[in-house]
Design a protein around this motif. Sequence first.
Motif, PDB file in Angstrom:
ATOM      1  N   GLU A  96      19.204  -4.462  26.965  1.00 16.55           N
ATOM      2  CA  GLU A  96      18.600  -4.635  28.308  1.00 16.55           C
ATOM      3  C   GLU A  96      17.058  -4.955  28.391  1.00 16.55           C
ATOM      4  O   GLU A  96      16.423  -4.411  27.451  1.00 16.55           O
ATOM      5  N   GLN A  97      16.471  -5.699  29.505  1.00 16.33           N
ATOM      6  CA  GLN A  97      15.169  -5.715  29.520  1.00 16.33           C
ATOM      7  C   GLN A  97      14.390  -4.152  29.622  1.00 16.33           C
ATOM      8  O   GLN A  97      14.874  -3.284  30.113  1.00 16.33           O
ATOM      9  N   ILE A  98      13.187  -4.094  28.777  1.00 15.13           N
ATOM     10  CA  ILE A  98      12.523  -2.882  28.660  1.00 15.13           C
ATOM     11  C   ILE A  98      11.656  -2.828  29.620  1.00 15.13           C
ATOM     12  O   ILE A  98      11.201  -3.674  30.038  1.00 15.13           O
ATOM     13  N   ASN A  99      11.598  -1.796  30.386  1.00 16.18           N
ATOM     14  CA  ASN A  99      10.330  -1.168  31.553  1.00 16.18           C
ATOM     15  C   ASN A  99       9.607  -0.141  30.750  1.00 16.18           C
ATOM     16  O   ASN A  99       9.584   0.554  29.986  1.00 16.18           O
ATOM     17  N   ILE A 100       8.055  -0.395  31.013  1.00 16.47           N
ATOM     18  CA  ILE A 100       7.239   0.303  30.385  1.00 16.47           C
ATOM     19  C   ILE A 100       6.246   0.543  31.478  1.00 16.47           C
ATOM     20  O   ILE A 100       5.905   0.238  32.411  1.00 16.47           O
ATOM     21  N   GLY A 101       5.728   1.842  31.128  1.00 19.81           N
ATOM     22  CA  GLY A 101       5.054   2.639  31.925  1.00 19.81           C
ATOM     23  C   GLY A 101       3.859   3.600  31.188  1.00 19.81           C
ATOM     24  O   GLY A 101       4.260   3.750  30.236  1.00 19.81           O
ATOM     25  N   TRP A 102       2.591   3.799  31.627  1.00 21.25           N
ATOM     26  CA  TRP A 102       1.725   4.455  31.212  1.00 21.25           C
ATOM     27  C   TRP A 102       0.853   5.204  31.911  1.00 21.25           C
ATOM     28  O   TRP A 102       0.484   4.709  32.737  1.00 21.25           O
TER      29      TRP A 102
END
Length: 514
Positions: free
Chosen positions: A3-9
């Motif tokens: 699946e599409q990766i979701n990224i937060g920082w």
Amino acid sequence: MAEQINIGWAKRSLAPPYPVPIPGQFYLRVSLGTYTPVYASCLLLENGEDLVAFVSCDMVNVVPDVLLKVQALLRAEIPGFPAEKLIVNATHTHAGPGSSDVDDYPRKTEMKSGEEVRIFLARQIADAVKEAWEKRAPGSIAYGYGFATTGHSRRSVYLEDIGKKYPAKSGIAVNGFAKMYGKTNDPLFASYEAGTDSFINLLYAFDASGKLSAAVINVPCPSQTNGHAWELQASFWHPVREKLTEKYGDICIVGQCAAAGDLAPGQLHYLEAEKRRYKLKYPEKIARIMAHPMKRPPLPEDIQAENEKACLEFMRAEDIAGRIVAAFDEVLSWAGKEKISAPELKHEVRTVNLARRMFPKDMLEAEKANLEALMKEPYLTDGDPWTMLRDNSKLCSRRNRCQGVIKRYEIQDSEPEILSDIHAVRIGDIAFTTCRFELFIDYMHRIQARSPFIQTFIVQLTTGPNGSGSYLATERAEKNKGYSASPYCNQVSYQGGQQLVEESLKILEELKDQ
């Protein structure tokens, strides 16, 4: 299909607005201010099926209670959040905020209680994770490795047993054929016990437009420059962040210490050449630091000499940071050509049993005698408050370490194993695996050499419910003795170290087959 990766920082300051203990030496310090920012930095990856949140903390160690508090906050404030999927590691700066309870011995210096600091740190870490979670969005990752010499072997080995020539104090170490930071100009000096690992593993994160937004930098070196500071500071991670921010904007840097229990930033046999290098390379920076040195208490020391030592450590950090940033740029130049938006993401958390280091009975009797002698040494009860803090905390530490060996001997037969937590994460063709220890580099190489993944990031000093910290030495080191491989320092034996290797590889194989 992945699946599409979701990224937060996100990041948060770990510098409390009040004096806190600074651990990392046998004596306790109390913060006199903040010299550089110290952060909790979070990079969160999620694809709807699994999640990992990497959190690095500019601290010598993160105690389990802080992790448990963070997990409780996240579960209460983000319904359904898998808080067990946090990987919280210490960068191992010896000038970060401490959160353990301070022992009861005579002192006049004031500092907050361990519980107050733990509540503050947990709130800051949880807020960083929450922000990363809330702002997560589709993105991509890239990865690669480069070369940057950061850590050097800090265990000197000798041709003969030097235990009598360099006797260590009870409660600190037991020297034999090796000594931590031992003299290299001694005619008996034979070699360093470990080599230097120059690999740097890198994971880059990009937003939907392809702009670099965050990165994990994994180096086999604890951030131990300026390890005697009385102000909070992040060691070489601070100039790394400054240099990368100047180049790429306000990106989030998660600093990870790979296995480096037998490594340190400083080298031992080229010290005069190193001083000359910095004198010619960084004259303006040296002048600025010497004109505005770090705060330190008025202890009976040569202040000029102490400031010169601190300046050397700052230049060492600057040099290390330059090499890390050069590797970061070089790897990004080619790894960034292959951005991956839908990597496999799998995260396993396991608790394993590791063989305890056992002690013979004659050692028990020796430690009882050592403890009896230390108990007869009196605490200072009056005089300069800084001298009281330094000397009394050191005496208390030595007593505690003797008591620790005695207590471990008493339970070793009934509790021959120690529980330890392992995280293993698959992100496409790379993997991460963690441990709670200051892990000697041989164990890392055993895992990486047999791992089924293209690259395997080892993360030491990762906190789990079952503990954090303590050295995990090799068989060679146990035989050579010295600080970091003495009974005072090791909970787990070298046999347990190999068990850690095998358990880590077992989980990695399972992740590869999924």
